[in-house]
Structure formats: structure tokens, C-alpha cells
Design a protein around this motif. Structure first.
Motif, PDB file in Angstrom:
ATOM      1  N   ASP A  41      46.796  32.184  33.443  1.00  0.00           N
ATOM      2  CA  ASP A  41      46.803  33.549  33.975  1.00  0.00           C
ATOM      3  C   ASP A  41      46.045  33.667  35.296  1.00  0.00           C
ATOM      4  N   LEU A  44      48.165  34.052  38.123  1.00  0.00           N
ATOM      5  CA  LEU A  44      48.884  35.320  38.209  1.00  0.00           C
ATOM      6  C   LEU A  44      47.999  36.503  38.569  1.00  0.00           C
ATOM      7  N   TYR A  47      48.683  38.889  41.482  1.00  0.00           N
ATOM      8  CA  TYR A  47      50.009  39.498  41.352  1.00  0.00           C
ATOM      9  C   TYR A  47      50.008  40.567  40.263  1.00  0.00           C
ATOM     10  N   ASP A  48      49.155  40.389  39.245  1.00  0.00           N
ATOM     11  CA  ASP A  48      48.989  41.425  38.237  1.00  0.00           C
ATOM     12  C   ASP A  48      48.399  42.684  38.875  1.00  0.00           C
ATOM     13  N   SER A  52      50.124  46.394  39.278  1.00  0.00           N
ATOM     14  CA  SER A  52      49.431  47.601  38.806  1.00  0.00           C
ATOM     15  C   SER A  52      49.326  48.642  39.911  1.00  0.00           C
ATOM     16  N   HIS A  99      45.849  40.655  32.138  1.00  0.00           N
ATOM     17  CA  HIS A  99      46.107  42.095  32.075  1.00  0.00           C
ATOM     18  C   HIS A  99      44.907  42.818  31.460  1.00  0.00           C
ATOM     19  N   ARG A 123      52.811  44.569  27.915  1.00  0.00           N
ATOM     20  CA  ARG A 123      52.415  43.280  28.492  1.00  0.00           C
ATOM     21  C   ARG A 123      53.648  42.444  28.811  1.00  0.00           C
ATOM     22  N   GLN A 126      54.677  43.438  32.216  1.00  0.00           N
ATOM     23  CA  GLN A 126      53.583  43.062  33.102  1.00  0.00           C
ATOM     24  C   GLN A 126      53.643  41.585  33.461  1.00  0.00           C
ATOM     25  N   VAL A 127      53.774  40.729  32.457  1.00  0.00           N
ATOM     26  CA  VAL A 127      53.818  39.292  32.746  1.00  0.00           C
ATOM     27  C   VAL A 127      55.097  38.935  33.477  1.00  0.00           C
ATOM     28  N   ASP A 130      54.460  39.859  37.071  1.00  0.00           N
ATOM     29  CA  ASP A 130      53.492  38.902  37.612  1.00  0.00           C
ATOM     30  C   ASP A 130      54.178  37.584  37.958  1.00  0.00           C
TER      31      ASP A 130
END
Length: 460
Positions: A41, A44, A47-48, A52, A99, A123, A126-127, A130
Motif C-alpha cells: 500500500d 499507492l 494516489y489514495d 480522496s 485507506h 475500499r 478506493q483501491v 489507487d
């Protein structure tokens, strides 16, 4: 040790599990299910944050975040983004994923306001966003590295266009080739590879945000707005398909990575062969070779050998992804988490190989006296057959005559050759190959993406 006897922890204690409902989580189960996800993660994280920022801007437009709250949240997210850029972002031990960590940092600083950013999201999407943003960025970086190597190859092709070398079939000396052809062949191969990269980029550059867990949301989300804010070309329209794209995107990108890796691996093999004492066609830069602990004369082509090995490994990437995800039905499954472990690091490995290859090609030295050795004279036999045929002798008769002359030791090679057709020794068409590459690069339209991301990060 049986997992039932291992210590457990309360899932809600640290606030790090978005799905926590207050019951205990077995520590060993947590270890197994989280796996290397925290490590992966970190790829990422920024990019998360970008996702957001776009999402809450959209939430404000539909009344789920207050007008006075949005600038406060965006300012704090930009601080976190800057942390990521500096390499200072960490996922704490009792926090499940990126996240959770981002939301936790916001909540610590802004209280309940920070908890609002998850409205209308899962999530899962979200992923997905990302991964799309990360992959898009990395494909842009790979394209830059491919172009750098391409330019070095074209430069060498033009520099050594008149230096002849043997061409081979079945590893047997066959016909005249040139370093212009050899370098240029790999340049054109990269131009074709870039088409795969462009296709992967276009499939990647579609917005899954708003698909939630794969079935949409009852909130009146404005998905076109987040698409525009993040610089995506379009959205993944069908929310079920958006989730089905997980794994498929990575597999398609994997094929693009694999085709570039295939070109590099082949070129590395050639270079290792041509650098050996038995060939002596090229001389690699000494800093790219290593010695032997026992043989003082050795200069081993370790960098190209490692490029070959790493790129052979990268060519397995689409198969690895396929084997993880190909028998999953519609919907999200935890199996997909494992794809990140083989997929995310692949870009760094490929970029390393491209950079090393470009460095060596820039400094490689070419032997321009290869054909002084009479062992290569027979490769001019076809030239003599064609000369006789052009002067009126039937091709089969000319072929037989030259063959008999070679067997009798009477063949005399005429090394003054004149090839004129497109793509031959005397007409490399490098300008057309460059135009081909530039046309593919122009089709990416990176400028739109860079502009959109720049606006989100800067707040302008």
C-alpha cells in the motif's frame, strides 16, 4: 501453533480497521489476511490521497460535505500528499491499510470531519482508483524510459550505419548485416512495444470511482466530475464491470510490460554474445562488467546478464496475474490482494532495466574491422549469386556455380555491397521509425493528465 490459542486484539481499539464492529480479531488471522498489504500500500499512498481529494470535492458539490469543510479537508490532504512525496508517509502497526491510515490522520487532526471522506465509497473502489492512478503514472514513466533507450539506439544506428557485421540464421553466418540494422531493429521493436503500452494506458485511464463495492451507491454521486478532476479519459461506466476490471487491468498492463521486457532480454542476449572473445563485435563499458575471483582476465557482462534474467522474469507477469484471477466469478474476492505483490514492484524492475540498457548502449564500442577476418567471406555468397542473376544467368544456375566455387575454395568475396530498398543496409528508414515512435507517443496525451493532477495538488 493452532490459531485458536493465539492472542487476539480488539479491532476497534486503534481505529485502524474501517470494517471494525468491536469484536476481537485473532492476531494470527490478522497476520495471514493482511500479509504484505501494508508494504504494498505504500506504493499507492499518494494516489489514495489524490482519489480522496477528487471524491470529497464531488461530495461537497452534492451536499454531503459542507462548503466550509471542503477547503479544510483539502488542505490537510495536501499535507499528507506532501508527506508521501517526501517518503515520510507510514502505515502504523495497528492500522490495516493505506485507506485507514489516511482517514485516521485526518480524524486525528480534524475530528469527525475526517470521517466524512468515506461517504459513497467502498475500499473496493478506493483501491481500484489507487491502482489506476498508480499504474497510469508508472506507464507514463515507463514510456519516458523506453523513449530514452529508443533515442540511444537510433543514435547508434545512424552512427554505425556503414559498419558491416555478419547476420545469422541458426547461429550460422548467413548474410551481410550492419550495426545500423542491429541497433535500428531494436529501436523499431520498442516502437511496436509502445503500441502495447499505449493500449494498456488507455484501458487503465478510466475512472472506477463511484462503483463502491461493485453495485453503485444510493448517494447521487457525480462520477463525471471525479473523472474530470482526476484527468481520466472516461469512466468505467458499468459499476459491476468496474469491479470486474480488477485483475484484468493488471493482466493487460502485464502484457505491455512483458513485450518491452522481451525486447530487452533479446537485446541483452545479443550483447552478451557479441561481447564474448569468440565474437568481439562490441566492447561493453568496463563499469558494466565484473571480474572473476580466480581468472584475472575476465570481464563478465553482468549488467546485461541481469537485464536478461530480470526481463525474463517480467515476461511471466501476465501469466502470474492470470493464474490468480482467471477463475473468479463476478464481484470482489480477497484473492485479488495477492496480485499487488507481483504487479506493483514490476514497474521499478522494468525501469531499472531500461535505464541500465540505455546507459550501456550510449557507451558501447563497436568493432569496425570484423570483416577483415576471412572466416566471414562466405556470407557474401548471396551477393555474388544476385550479381550473376542480374547479369542474365538464371538464379538456380548462379546459386549452383557459387556453391561449387565455395566448395572448391575458389570463391572470392566482393564486400562492396549496395542495398537500396527500404529498411536495408543502405536505406535504414530511421527517420520513419522515429516518426512511428513519435506518433505513438503523441497518442498518449499525457498533458491532460498532468494538468488535472497538478490542479488537484496545487489547489489552483
Amino acid at each position: 501453533m493452532a490459531v485458536t490459542n493465539l492472542p487476539s486484539r480488539a479491532g476497534g481499539a486503534g481505529g485502524g480497521f474501517l470494517w471494525s464492529k468491536g469484536f476481537d480479531i485473532n492476531k494470527e488471522i490478522e497476520r495471514f489476511t493482511v500479509g504484505r498489504d501494508r508494504e504494498m500500500d505504500l506504493y499507492l499512498a499518494k494516489y489514495d490521497v489524490l482519489g480522496s481529494m477528487a471524491h470529497i470535492t464531488m461530495l461537497e458539490s452534492i451536499g454531503l460535505i459542507g462548503k466550509d469543510e471542503l477547503p479544510v479537508l483539502l488542505a490537510e490532504l495536501r499535507q499528507i500528499y506532501a508527506q508521501c512525496e517526501r517518503g515520510e508517509f507510514v502505515i502504523e502497526d495497528d492500522v490495516e491499510d493505506v485507506h485507514s491510515q489516511v482517514e485516521l490522520l485526518l480524524t486525528r487532526k480534524l475530528g469527525d470531519m475526517g470521517k466524512k471522506i468515506h461517504s459513497g465509497r467502498s475500499r473496493n473502489d478506493q483501491v481500484l482508483v489507487d491502482l489506476k492512478l498508480f499504474t497510469r503514472h508508472e506507464l507514463m514513466a515507463v514510456a519516458d524510459e523506453v523513449k530514452t533507450l529508443f533515442d540511444e539506439l537510433i543514435k547508434k544506428s545512424n552512427q554505425y550505419k556503414d559498419v558491416l557485421m555478419p547476420g545469422y540464421t541458426h547461429l550460422q553466418v548467413a548474410m551481410p548485416s550492419s550495426f545500423g540494422l542491429w541497433f535500428g531493429a531494436y529501436a523499431e521493436s520498442l516502437a511496436d512495444d509502445m503500441l502495447f503500452l499505449q493500449a494498456a494506458y488507455k484501458m487503465t485511464n478510466r475512472n472506477p470511482l463511484g462503483s463502491a463495492a461493485g453495485y453503485g451507491s444510493s448517494f447521487p454521486l457525480n462520477r463525471q466530475m471525479t473523472t474530470d478532476l482526476l484527468g481520466f479519459d472516461t469512466m468505467d461506466y458499468n459499476v459491476v464491470y468496474a469491479q470486474m476490471g480488477r485483475g484484468k487491468t493488471e493482466r493487460n498492463v502485464g502484457f505491455a510490460i512483458a513485450t518491452i521486457a522481451g525486447t530487452l532480454a533479446k537485446m541483452a542476449f545479443d550483447a552478451c554474445l557479441f561481447n564474448s572473445q569468440n565474437f568481439q563485435f562490441v566492447k561493453l563499458p568496463k563499469e558494466c562488467t565484473t571480474g572473476s575471483s580466480i581468472m584475472p582476465h575476465k570481464k563478465n557482462p553482468d549488467v546485461f546478464e541481469l537485464i536478461r534474467a530480470k526481463c525474463n522474469k517480467l515476461q511471466a507477469l501476465p501469466q502470474q496475474v492470470t493464474l490468480i484471477m482467471n477463475n473468479l466469478p463476478v464481484g470482489y474476492f480477497r484473492d485479488l490482494q495477492i496480485i499487488k505483490e507481483v504487479f506493483l514492484p514490476a514497474f521499478g524492475e522494468l525501469k531499472d532495466c531500461l535505464q541500465m540498457a540505455a546507459y550501456i548502449i550510449n557507451k558501447i564500442e563497436v568493432n569496425d574491422h570484423i570483416l577483415d577476418n576471412p572466416m566471414y567471406d562466405p556470407m557474401f555468397s548471396v551477393e555474388e549469386v544476385n550479381r550473376l542473376a542480374a547479369n542474365g544467368m538464371p538464379f538456380r544456375d548462379a546459386y549452383k556455380k557459387v556453391g561449387l566455387d565455395i566448395e572448391a575454395g575458389q570463391f572470392v568475396a566482393n564486400k562492396d555491397i549496395h542495398h537500396t530498398h527500404e529498411g536495408s543496409i543502405g536505406n535504414l528508414c530511421n527517420d520513419r521509425i522515429e516518426a512511428l515512435m513519435q506518433g505513438v507517443l503523441d497518442g498518449f496525451a499525457f498533458e491532460r493528465v498532468n494538468e488535472a493532477v497538478g490542479k488537484l495538488v496545487s489547489g489552483e
